[in-house]
Design an enzyme around this catalytic site. Sequence first.
Site, PDB file in Angstrom:
ATOM      1  N   LYS A  29       0.837  -1.206   0.000  1.00 53.20           N
ATOM      2  CA  LYS A  29       0.000   0.000   0.000  1.00 53.20           C
ATOM      3  C   LYS A  29       0.868   1.251   0.000  1.00 53.20           C
ATOM      4  O   LYS A  29       0.630   2.203  -0.745  1.00 53.20           O
ATOM      5  CB  LYS A  29      -0.890   0.002   1.252  1.00 53.20           C
ATOM      6  CG  LYS A  29      -1.570   1.325   1.505  1.00 53.20           C
ATOM      7  CD  LYS A  29      -2.068   1.471   2.923  1.00 53.20           C
ATOM      8  CE  LYS A  29      -0.971   1.930   3.863  1.00 53.20           C
ATOM      9  NZ  LYS A  29      -1.478   2.266   5.210  1.00 53.20           N
ATOM     10  N   ARG A 130      -8.825  11.832  12.565  1.00 48.50           N
ATOM     11  CA  ARG A 130      -7.355  11.728  12.677  1.00 48.50           C
ATOM     12  C   ARG A 130      -6.694  13.099  12.484  1.00 48.50           C
ATOM     13  O   ARG A 130      -7.230  13.972  11.824  1.00 48.50           O
ATOM     14  CB  ARG A 130      -6.846  10.689  11.654  1.00 48.50           C
ATOM     15  CG  ARG A 130      -7.372   9.294  11.991  1.00 48.50           C
ATOM     16  CD  ARG A 130      -6.979   8.254  10.977  1.00 48.50           C
ATOM     17  NE  ARG A 130      -5.557   8.014  10.941  1.00 48.50           N
ATOM     18  CZ  ARG A 130      -4.965   7.198  10.053  1.00 48.50           C
ATOM     19  NH1 ARG A 130      -5.698   6.570   9.146  1.00 48.50           N
ATOM     20  NH2 ARG A 130      -3.672   7.018  10.086  1.00 48.50           N
ATOM     21  N   SER A 175       2.953  11.343  13.465  1.00 54.68           N
ATOM     22  CA  SER A 175       2.901  10.573  12.219  1.00 54.68           C
ATOM     23  C   SER A 175       4.059  10.996  11.327  1.00 54.68           C
ATOM     24  O   SER A 175       4.414  12.181  11.288  1.00 54.68           O
ATOM     25  CB  SER A 175       1.584  10.864  11.489  1.00 54.68           C
ATOM     26  OG  SER A 175       1.617  10.349  10.177  1.00 54.68           O
ATOM     27  N   GLN A 177       3.744  10.604   8.148  1.00 50.55           N
ATOM     28  CA  GLN A 177       3.110  10.866   6.848  1.00 50.55           C
ATOM     29  C   GLN A 177       3.131  12.352   6.473  1.00 50.55           C
ATOM     30  O   GLN A 177       3.143  12.695   5.291  1.00 50.55           O
ATOM     31  CB  GLN A 177       1.672  10.340   6.852  1.00 50.55           C
ATOM     32  CG  GLN A 177       1.603   8.821   6.962  1.00 50.55           C
ATOM     33  CD  GLN A 177       0.184   8.300   7.129  1.00 50.55           C
ATOM     34  OE1 GLN A 177      -0.766   9.079   7.218  1.00 50.55           O
ATOM     35  NE2 GLN A 177       0.038   6.986   7.160  1.00 50.55           N
ATOM     36  N   SER A 203       7.854   6.090  13.022  1.00 48.71           N
ATOM     37  CA  SER A 203       7.716   5.406  11.722  1.00 48.71           C
ATOM     38  C   SER A 203       8.817   5.805  10.742  1.00 48.71           C
ATOM     39  O   SER A 203       8.559   5.985   9.536  1.00 48.71           O
ATOM     40  CB  SER A 203       6.330   5.699  11.117  1.00 48.71           C
ATOM     41  OG  SER A 203       5.301   5.258  11.966  1.00 48.71           O
ATOM     42  N   ASP A 313       2.619  -0.806  12.506  1.00 44.96           N
ATOM     43  CA  ASP A 313       1.477  -1.488  11.868  1.00 44.96           C
ATOM     44  C   ASP A 313       1.467  -2.983  12.195  1.00 44.96           C
ATOM     45  O   ASP A 313       0.464  -3.664  11.954  1.00 44.96           O
ATOM     46  CB  ASP A 313       1.497  -1.307  10.334  1.00 44.96           C
ATOM     47  CG  ASP A 313       1.002   0.082   9.911  1.00 44.96           C
ATOM     48  OD1 ASP A 313       0.644   0.890  10.785  1.00 44.96           O
ATOM     49  OD2 ASP A 313       0.991   0.347   8.689  1.00 44.96           O
ATOM     50  N   ARG A 344      -5.684   2.057  18.665  1.00 48.24           N
ATOM     51  CA  ARG A 344      -5.297   0.644  18.526  1.00 48.24           C
ATOM     52  C   ARG A 344      -4.817   0.033  19.844  1.00 48.24           C
ATOM     53  O   ARG A 344      -4.945  -1.181  20.034  1.00 48.24           O
ATOM     54  CB  ARG A 344      -4.208   0.492  17.451  1.00 48.24           C
ATOM     55  CG  ARG A 344      -4.769   0.650  16.057  1.00 48.24           C
ATOM     56  CD  ARG A 344      -3.705   0.502  14.982  1.00 48.24           C
ATOM     57  NE  ARG A 344      -4.355   0.352  13.673  1.00 48.24           N
ATOM     58  CZ  ARG A 344      -3.737   0.414  12.513  1.00 48.24           C
ATOM     59  NH1 ARG A 344      -2.422   0.639  12.468  1.00 48.24           N
ATOM     60  NH2 ARG A 344      -4.408   0.253  11.385  1.00 48.24           N
ATOM     61  N   LYS A 410      -9.687  -2.064   3.218  1.00 48.26           N
ATOM     62  CA  LYS A 410      -8.841  -0.862   3.220  1.00 48.26           C
ATOM     63  C   LYS A 410      -7.485  -1.140   2.579  1.00 48.26           C
ATOM     64  O   LYS A 410      -6.972  -0.323   1.816  1.00 48.26           O
ATOM     65  CB  LYS A 410      -8.663  -0.350   4.657  1.00 48.26           C
ATOM     66  CG  LYS A 410      -7.870   0.947   4.766  1.00 48.26           C
ATOM     67  CD  LYS A 410      -7.872   1.465   6.195  1.00 48.26           C
ATOM     68  CE  LYS A 410      -7.305   2.873   6.304  1.00 48.26           C
ATOM     69  NZ  LYS A 410      -5.871   3.006   6.106  1.00 48.26           N
TER      70      LYS A 410
END
Length: 426
Positions: A29, A130, A175, A177, A203, A313, A344, A410
């Site tokens: 992904k 988020r 994050s 990202q 990450s 993850d 989570r 997803k």
Amino acid sequence: MSETSLPSVIALSPVEQPPDATVRLPGSKSITNRALLCAALADGESTLSGVLFADDTRAMLGAIAALGAQVTVDEAAATVTVRGADPRLASAPVSVFANQSGTTARFLLPALALRPARGVLDGDAQLRARPFGPLVEALRTLGARVEEPAEAGRLPLAVTGPVHGGRVPLPGHLSSQFLSGLLMAGPLMRDGLAVELTSPLVSVPYVTMTAAVMASFGVQADGLGVAPGRYRAAEYAIEPDASAASYFLAAAAITGGRITVSGLGAGSLQGDVRFADVLERMGARVSRTADGITVTGGGPLRGVDVDMADISDTAQTLAAVAVHADGPTRVRGIGFIREKETDRLAAVVTELRRAGIDAEEHEDGFTVRPGRPAPTRFDTYGDHRMAMSLSLLSLRSPGIEIDNPRCVAKTYPGFFADLSRVTARA
Ligand SMILES: O=C(O)C1=C[C@@H](OP(=O)(O)O)[C@@H](O)[C@H](O)C1
Ligand SMILES: C=C(OP(=O)(O)O)C(=O)O
């Protein structure tokens, strides 16, 4: 059995014998969504192979079409051709719906900010919950106008560029990202981009991956900055998904079987291949070749104390393995996964406890003690990784059911079919 043919509750039965199988998983992904965006920003026509087709990558396909890319999809061949377009030349307002995809949304916002026209970004309720605040602030510093019509730092957001680029502070603890998204848009900013992290980055391997994919499209980035330049079209082969591989490697460790995931060699761009190292520390045998990873279970599994900030993850996968170990497992460094598809940490601990497992939540992770899961219908909280991880508890215990298994769409629509096939269940 794709996700569209899945029932609303799926009942799973234990394996009859330990599996011995090789599996090739769908495309990554994370790499698919980076390659699609770099191709969309490139000069010329790129061809991507090994593409993942799942909700998150369909969201990115829609997003790059909105950016002006011409996209041709051959789903059966797992290829996509993309003719890029320069977003700085755009004049029409656009609107992008990222569905549940964090990568699509966090990568798209900086790309929309390259456009001198207004771009609206929204997502479904899960994504609206988020955080986007750090990206909003960064894009304002870089010269964009950002409107927050709902709540500050949340979707929907409207951005009008063009950003000029330059130096920008950015927190890293929520994050990675945000940084990846800024970096990918960076070469098209007039002054390039130089990010100063104001808090430790989580990450981290995903940012290394971002720079590697950018390099394949002709742009050198150093992980915190990039000079002005243009992407070049490329032929790009996408690796199988390493986060998805964690479920199969875990299945081998739990059942005492042997499973090889092919296509994930030593040179993988994905940090999540390091989940195999954790299984090795627990006592599973792991062999790595140029083309794959094999995990062989069999002996007892030891509990471990492990920091998973680089590979979060796979934390829920590890929780499922930990149930089958002979001592407690403590996972650290992942407080930030409370802001993923669901909280989570709370979700995994709550569900394990419902199955009678002794599990405890900490600010930065969880502890799981070994036990025998009682027959339980698990809630997935609409989180694909809850569904995939908790299904591993069925491998050795009867009466396990997963509510709303369709949420795997997803990232991995064929997960339950592949798990049945690999573990040789009907
Ligand atoms: O950049 C990426 O492709 C991703 C980064 C990680 O998110 P965070 O950086 O928010 O932890 C990961 O959890 C997500 O599934 C994919
Ligand atoms: C957190 C995830 O995805 P994203 O942030 O891309 O929505 C994930 O796939 O587990």
